[in-house]
Scaffold this active site. Sequence first.
Site, short mmCIF file in Angstrom:
data_model
loop_
_atom_site.label_atom_id
_atom_site.label_comp_id
_atom_site.label_asym_id
_atom_site.label_seq_id
_atom_site.Cartn_x
_atom_site.Cartn_y
_atom_site.Cartn_z
N SER A 1 -26.17 -75.19 -1.67
CA SER A 1 -25.34 -75.00 -0.47
C SER A 1 -26.19 -74.46 0.67
O SER A 1 -27.07 -73.62 0.45
CB SER A 1 -24.22 -74.00 -0.78
OG SER A 1 -23.45 -73.74 0.37
N HIS B 1 -25.20 -72.73 3.60
CA HIS B 1 -24.93 -71.46 4.30
C HIS B 1 -25.30 -70.21 3.49
O HIS B 1 -25.19 -69.10 3.97
CB HIS B 1 -23.48 -71.39 4.79
CG HIS B 1 -22.44 -71.25 3.73
ND1 HIS B 1 -21.71 -70.09 3.57
CD2 HIS B 1 -21.99 -72.11 2.79
CE1 HIS B 1 -20.86 -70.25 2.58
NE2 HIS B 1 -21.00 -71.47 2.09
N CYS C 1 -14.71 -66.68 -2.57
CA CYS C 1 -13.89 -67.83 -2.91
C CYS C 1 -12.85 -67.46 -3.96
O CYS C 1 -11.92 -68.19 -4.23
CB CYS C 1 -14.76 -68.95 -3.46
SG CYS C 1 -16.21 -69.23 -2.49
N ALA D 1 -21.04 -77.05 -1.26
CA ALA D 1 -21.36 -77.03 -2.69
C ALA D 1 -20.08 -77.25 -3.49
O ALA D 1 -20.12 -77.83 -4.58
CB ALA D 1 -22.00 -75.70 -3.06
N GLN E 1 -26.68 -69.89 -5.79
CA GLN E 1 -27.18 -68.52 -5.54
C GLN E 1 -28.66 -68.37 -5.93
O GLN E 1 -29.21 -67.28 -5.82
CB GLN E 1 -26.33 -67.49 -6.30
CG GLN E 1 -24.86 -67.46 -5.90
CD GLN E 1 -24.62 -66.89 -4.49
OE1 GLN E 1 -25.51 -66.33 -3.86
NE2 GLN E 1 -23.40 -67.07 -3.99
N THR F 1 -19.65 -90.54 7.74
CA THR F 1 -20.87 -90.42 8.55
C THR F 1 -21.57 -89.09 8.24
O THR F 1 -20.93 -88.04 8.23
CB THR F 1 -20.51 -90.49 10.05
OG1 THR F 1 -19.82 -91.73 10.25
CG2 THR F 1 -21.74 -90.42 10.93
N1 PLP Z 1 -21.20 -72.20 -6.33
C1 PLP Z 1 -21.54 -70.91 -6.24
C2 PLP Z 1 -22.28 -70.27 -7.36
C3 PLP Z 1 -21.20 -70.16 -5.10
O1 PLP Z 1 -21.54 -68.87 -5.02
C4 PLP Z 1 -20.50 -70.80 -4.05
C5 PLP Z 1 -20.04 -70.04 -2.89
O2 PLP Z 1 -19.82 -68.84 -2.95
C6 PLP Z 1 -20.18 -72.17 -4.20
C7 PLP Z 1 -20.55 -72.83 -5.35
C8 PLP Z 1 -19.46 -72.92 -3.11
O3 PLP Z 1 -20.27 -73.08 -1.99
P1 PLP Z 1 -19.69 -73.70 -0.63
O4 PLP Z 1 -19.23 -72.54 0.18
O5 PLP Z 1 -20.84 -74.43 -0.02
O6 PLP Z 1 -18.58 -74.61 -1.00
#
Ligand code: PLP
Length: 385
Positions: free
Chosen positions: A196, A198, A326, A70, A176, A234
């Site tokens: 996303s 995961h 993050c 994401a 989310q 790819t």
């Molecule tokens: N956007 C939001 C709101 C998220 O909570 C996260 C991950 O915590 C991301 C983007 C990024 O996702 P990814 O881990 O797939 O890069």
Amino acid sequence: MIFLDNASTTPCREDSAEIIKNELVNNYFNPSAKYMNALTEENKLNQARETLKNIVGATDEFNVVFTGSATEANNLVLSSSLSRHKENIISIGEHSSVMAKSKFYLDNGVKISYAPLNSVGEVDKEKFMELMTKDTEFVSIMLVSNETGAINDIKWISEYAKSVNPKVLIHMDAVQGLCKIKINLKNLKVDYMTVSSHKVHGPKGVGALIYRKNVKLNPEILGGGQEMGKRSGTENVPGILGFINSCVKLNEKIDENRAKVHEWKKGLISEIKRQSEESDLRLIMNGDEESASPYILSMGFLGVKGEVLLHALERKNILIGTGSACNSKHSGNVTLSAMGRSLAEIECNIRLSFSIDTTIEDEKEIARTIVDCAKKLKTTSKIKR
Ligand code: PLP
């Protein structure tokens, strides 16, 4: 182990892992190749796009670009948009992938206004109205906050923005929210949406951008022209198919899951409240308990550092977060300070996030462990002083 950090990631479903393994080992063909086996893979990819579109109510006006995360999907929209739009609005509570990219353009002279949040962590509608002008060409606002679970009124935001400037493009980071709260793009005036894998029990390393075909989307990654030329490289067919299987399965029970998780959260909050009162701890709740996503709970005990509590709970086999993983490498918390939280309140922040796998059989026990740990830490910090 009790895993209460599902906003950072979720375990991959067994059946999705099986699909991935089968693809990796048996159906490893490059979807861009010319023989039949490869064509079959290309068809599966295209079917995956359609399934994802159906899940979020995207009509044929939309297409899907699969990405590696994401973060990548957010970067793709922002670089394509901020590099050419005069005036832009981004909510101050966005994920670091949006914030960091916007900061890059801001530092390079692009006009970006950051929309403030209200005290429960939603984009403040009145302030948004003040910022939105007929020259605003791009707006980026997330559906559900990864920090607090606050849910933004994207329907209102997108309609209001387009009533001021019909040409404004709207991006919604729905990471989310996907398969947790119902998303119907037919009812939203959204042009780009990020998801996303995961976070919905799919594999890591897969994301997607759902975008309106008639809006501009300049690729960031150039090469073989895969993904309609929007993202070369790819395709990760195994990961994408695992992702889509996880989405389908989660989405089938979206209402049932939500109701269940809502009950857990309510029960846990009421126990934590009761027990912290008994223990003379000052509890801080970030966000609105009823209107926020049931999957995320942001809170803290005044005087107990969030990270210290996290490690104390880890020793008791309960894994939690202290806000977005993050963001954890950066100090401070932009979202909480935008909500008017003091530094002392921010320092004690912890984030509990749930999934359908969360089996909180006894909220009382979990609440007891959390409150006991907090109480001990509070006492220790007093003695040290
Ligand atoms: N956007 C939001 C709101 C998220 O909570 C996260 C991950 O915590 C991301 C983007 C990024 O996702 P990814 O881990 O797939 O890069």
